[in-house]
Design an enzyme around this catalytic site. Structure first.
Site, PDB file in Angstrom:
ATOM      1  N   HIS A  70       5.750   6.680  -7.328  1.00  0.00           N
ATOM      2  CA  HIS A  70       5.395   8.115  -7.542  1.00  0.00           C
ATOM      3  C   HIS A  70       4.276   8.718  -6.516  1.00  0.00           C
ATOM      4  O   HIS A  70       4.214   9.580  -5.974  1.00  0.00           O
ATOM      5  CB  HIS A  70       4.483   8.124  -8.964  1.00  0.00           C
ATOM      6  CG  HIS A  70       5.557   8.130 -10.247  1.00  0.00           C
ATOM      7  ND1 HIS A  70       5.205   7.072 -11.241  1.00  0.00           N
ATOM      8  CD2 HIS A  70       6.463   8.720 -10.537  1.00  0.00           C
ATOM      9  CE1 HIS A  70       6.002   7.087 -12.184  1.00  0.00           C
ATOM     10  NE2 HIS A  70       6.952   8.160 -11.850  1.00  0.00           N
ATOM     11  N   ARG A 112      15.921   7.974  -6.478  1.00  0.00           N
ATOM     12  CA  ARG A 112      16.109   6.477  -5.984  1.00  0.00           C
ATOM     13  C   ARG A 112      17.581   6.078  -5.961  1.00  0.00           C
ATOM     14  O   ARG A 112      17.924   5.463  -5.021  1.00  0.00           O
ATOM     15  CB  ARG A 112      15.305   5.556  -7.022  1.00  0.00           C
ATOM     16  CG  ARG A 112      13.845   5.795  -6.903  1.00  0.00           C
ATOM     17  CD  ARG A 112      13.473   5.021  -8.331  1.00  0.00           C
ATOM     18  NE  ARG A 112      13.694   6.082  -9.472  1.00  0.00           N
ATOM     19  CZ  ARG A 112      13.029   5.961 -10.499  1.00  0.00           C
ATOM     20  NH1 ARG A 112      12.091   4.975 -10.778  1.00  0.00           N
ATOM     21  NH2 ARG A 112      13.510   6.954 -11.314  1.00  0.00           N
ATOM     22  N   SER A 161       8.304   2.816 -13.376  1.00  0.00           N
ATOM     23  CA  SER A 161       7.326   2.653 -14.624  1.00  0.00           C
ATOM     24  C   SER A 161       8.001   1.767 -15.775  1.00  0.00           C
ATOM     25  O   SER A 161       7.195   0.644 -16.013  1.00  0.00           O
ATOM     26  CB  SER A 161       7.114   3.987 -15.399  1.00  0.00           C
ATOM     27  OG  SER A 161       6.605   4.753 -14.589  1.00  0.00           O
ATOM     28  N   LYS A 185      10.949   9.250 -25.660  1.00  0.00           N
ATOM     29  CA  LYS A 185      10.427   7.959 -25.067  1.00  0.00           C
ATOM     30  C   LYS A 185       9.124   7.361 -25.873  1.00  0.00           C
ATOM     31  O   LYS A 185       8.561   8.365 -26.267  1.00  0.00           O
ATOM     32  CB  LYS A 185      10.152   8.196 -23.687  1.00  0.00           C
ATOM     33  CG  LYS A 185      11.242   8.276 -22.608  1.00  0.00           C
ATOM     34  CD  LYS A 185      10.811   8.368 -21.320  1.00  0.00           C
ATOM     35  CE  LYS A 185      11.843   8.709 -20.439  1.00  0.00           C
ATOM     36  NZ  LYS A 185      11.521   8.825 -18.930  1.00  0.00           N
TER      37      LYS A 185
HETATM   38  P1  ADP Z   1      11.052  11.241 -15.789  1.00  0.00           P
HETATM   39  O1  ADP Z   1      10.811  10.891 -17.089  1.00  0.00           O
HETATM   40  O2  ADP Z   1      10.989  12.611 -15.607  1.00  0.00           O
HETATM   41  O3  ADP Z   1      12.223  10.519 -15.030  1.00  0.00           O
HETATM   42  P2  ADP Z   1       9.062   9.519 -14.342  1.00  0.00           P
HETATM   43  O4  ADP Z   1       7.730   9.176 -14.237  1.00  0.00           O
HETATM   44  O5  ADP Z   1      10.000   8.397 -14.492  1.00  0.00           O
HETATM   45  O6  ADP Z   1       9.729  10.540 -15.321  1.00  0.00           O
HETATM   46  O7  ADP Z   1       9.512   9.974 -12.841  1.00  0.00           O
HETATM   47  C1  ADP Z   1       9.210  11.225 -12.120  1.00  0.00           C
HETATM   48  C2  ADP Z   1       9.932  11.717 -11.115  1.00  0.00           C
HETATM   49  O8  ADP Z   1       9.600  10.664 -10.070  1.00  0.00           O
HETATM   50  C3  ADP Z   1      11.440  11.441 -11.149  1.00  0.00           C
HETATM   51  O9  ADP Z   1      11.901  12.355 -10.394  1.00  0.00           O
HETATM   52  C4  ADP Z   1      11.871  10.148 -10.537  1.00  0.00           C
HETATM   53  O10 ADP Z   1      13.016  10.118 -10.183  1.00  0.00           O
HETATM   54  C5  ADP Z   1      10.731   9.896  -9.450  1.00  0.00           C
HETATM   55  N1  ADP Z   1      10.160   8.490  -9.139  1.00  0.00           N
HETATM   56  C6  ADP Z   1       9.796   7.625 -10.069  1.00  0.00           C
HETATM   57  N2  ADP Z   1       9.627   6.441  -9.293  1.00  0.00           N
HETATM   58  C7  ADP Z   1      10.011   6.649  -8.164  1.00  0.00           C
HETATM   59  C8  ADP Z   1      10.165   6.006  -6.914  1.00  0.00           C
HETATM   60  N3  ADP Z   1       9.912   4.671  -6.713  1.00  0.00           N
HETATM   61  N4  ADP Z   1      10.780   6.552  -5.835  1.00  0.00           N
HETATM   62  C9  ADP Z   1      11.230   7.585  -5.778  1.00  0.00           C
HETATM   63  N5  ADP Z   1      11.029   8.721  -6.798  1.00  0.00           N
HETATM   64  C10 ADP Z   1      10.602   8.222  -7.834  1.00  0.00           C
END
Ligand code: ADP
Length: 163
Positions: free
Chosen positions: A20, A93, A132, A44
């Site tokens: 992030h 990703r 996460s 979630k």
């Molecule tokens: P959500 O529940 O909206 O998916 P996340 O916190 O899991 O929330 O992710 C928020 C955003 O960050 C999403 O667009 C996700 O794809 C992106 N993201 C999370 N981890 C990574 C990573 N390691 N590399 C690139 N993008 C990421």
């Protein structure tokens, strides 16, 4: 300021990872201001409350005046409009991410009457696979998570677990 290009980076951030953070960093170089929006997904079952996540992320970016953190409620596009963001930033990703984001960007254009666009960014290669849920999994196995999250986040995760 009307000439500023602000973008919204929405997500669960439960917790915020170095993946992030890499997206935030890239977005803050491309745009004038990045607003990180912590969204509550009732489906979630989060480890941290929205307030805890707000504090955790604000702490990380307290020295950056072009990175702000908010808690969002309702539709992401409404949060974007509220904060005068022209676009939503998402990190990609995998193909699974892509399939979901293609649908979301179309819905978000539709329900915002084309007011809110979506921009996808890619994490640098060392951060691409971090999520996460993977961090929580590794933590539950009592393994080192220091390559995946910031030190301050690592401390909060350990406190939650009681060690
Ligand atoms: P959500 O529940 O909206 O998916 P996340 O916190 O899991 O929330 O992710 C928020 C955003 O960050 C999403 O667009 C996700 O794809 C992106 N993201 C999370 N981890 C990574 C990573 N390691 N590399 C690139 N993008 C990421």
């Amino acid at each position: 300021d009307k000439d500023m290009t602000k973008v919204l980076y929405p997500g669960s951030f439960d917790p915020i990872t170095k993946g992030h953070m890499n997206i935030v960093e890239q977005a803050s170089e491309l745009f004038d201001e990045v607003i990180i929006a912590i969204l509550q997904n009732p489906k979630k079952n989060p480890m941290f409350t929205a307030q805890e996540r707000l504090e955790m992320i604000s702490e990380l970016y307290k020295h950056y005046n072009n990175i702000k953190v908010v808690i969002g409620t309702g539709a992401t596009v409404d949060v974007a409009v509220l904060h005068e963001c022209k676009a939503i930033v998402r990190g990609l990703r995998s193909l699974t991410d892509y399939d979901y984001e293609v649908q979301m960007q179309q819905i978000n254009k539709d329900i915002s009457n084309n007011q809110v666009n979506t921009i996808c960014l890619f994490a640098d290669k060392e951060y691409q696979f971090i999520s996460s849920s993977m961090v929580k999994e590794v933590l539950s196995l009592n393994k080192d998570i220091s390559s995946y999250v910031d030190k301050s986040v690592q401390r909060k995760l350990k406190m939650k677990r009681g060690n």
